[in-house]
Design a protein around this motif. Sequence first.
Motif, PDB file in Angstrom:
ATOM      1  N   ASP A  54      77.180  33.163  41.009  1.00 27.07           N
ATOM      2  CA  ASP A  54      75.999  33.423  40.185  1.00 27.07           C
ATOM      3  C   ASP A  54      74.773  33.436  41.085  1.00 27.07           C
ATOM      4  O   ASP A  54      74.600  32.546  41.920  1.00 27.07           O
ATOM      5  N   CYS A 132      76.646  26.421  35.837  1.00 28.16           N
ATOM      6  CA  CYS A 132      75.768  27.202  36.707  1.00 28.16           C
ATOM      7  C   CYS A 132      74.281  26.944  36.457  1.00 28.16           C
ATOM      8  O   CYS A 132      73.489  26.931  37.395  1.00 28.16           O
ATOM      9  N   GLN A 198      82.890  26.985  36.596  1.00 27.06           N
ATOM     10  CA  GLN A 198      83.590  27.205  35.317  1.00 27.06           C
ATOM     11  C   GLN A 198      85.114  27.063  35.458  1.00 27.06           C
ATOM     12  O   GLN A 198      85.714  27.664  36.349  1.00 27.06           O
TER      13      GLN A 198
HETATM   14 ZN   LIG Z   1      79.213  29.567  35.946  1.00 28.81          ZN
END
Ligand SMILES: [Zn+2]
Length: 217
Positions: A54, A132, A198
């Motif tokens: 990200d 994130c 994640q």
């Molecule tokens: Zn993430």
Amino acid sequence: MTPSESAAHTAAPPALHGAIALDQVIAARAPWDHVVRRGQTLRIIDLEGNQAVDFLMYKLGDDAERYSAQDTMAAQGNIFLRAGTVLLSNEGNPMARVVGTAIPRHDTIGGACSCESNTLRYGFHTKSQHACVENFLIGAGHHGMGKRDIVSNINWFMNVPVEADGTLGIVDGISAPGLYVDLHAQMDLVAVISNCPQINNPCNGFNPTPVRVVIAG
Ligand SMILES: [Zn+2]
């Protein structure tokens, strides 16, 4: 993927031009931030494959100007980021150009995971999992920014296919060990990364892994 495709995809990235200013591994689940100067190349390498990276960026010294997914997609008339994509700011200025990448497309519509979105999507038991948005807050925080500065981001190496009817998914990755993306900075930038933690969907193959960043030029 066939063995021959796999071999082609894992070929070593091309040599970078200029002096190496930084060469660093970002641990699985970790945040990262660094200044990238105009003319430098930032290379991100997916070391073990299928790791979503990200990414946000801001103009150095004037963080009101920052990456804009909407302006970037509208200008190129396409929702995917590929080699040749010019990443635009919210003021329509080129921030960086994708000069090379070993995978066919990257995502900028899937967004960043957060404790809140995890709870909604995957259940309250995921509330305590690192995400994130928390990484972005750490990275952006090093440059005096906060929650209001966390805008729509890029997900390098993440596979978000869009069907003809507009349906989108987050599915098994199209990346593989050693694949890379090279960004050529068009202005002095603050780059912020969340090496996505994640574990509730396939964006990291359910196993977050380290990535490598190199700044050259
Ligand atoms: Zn993430």
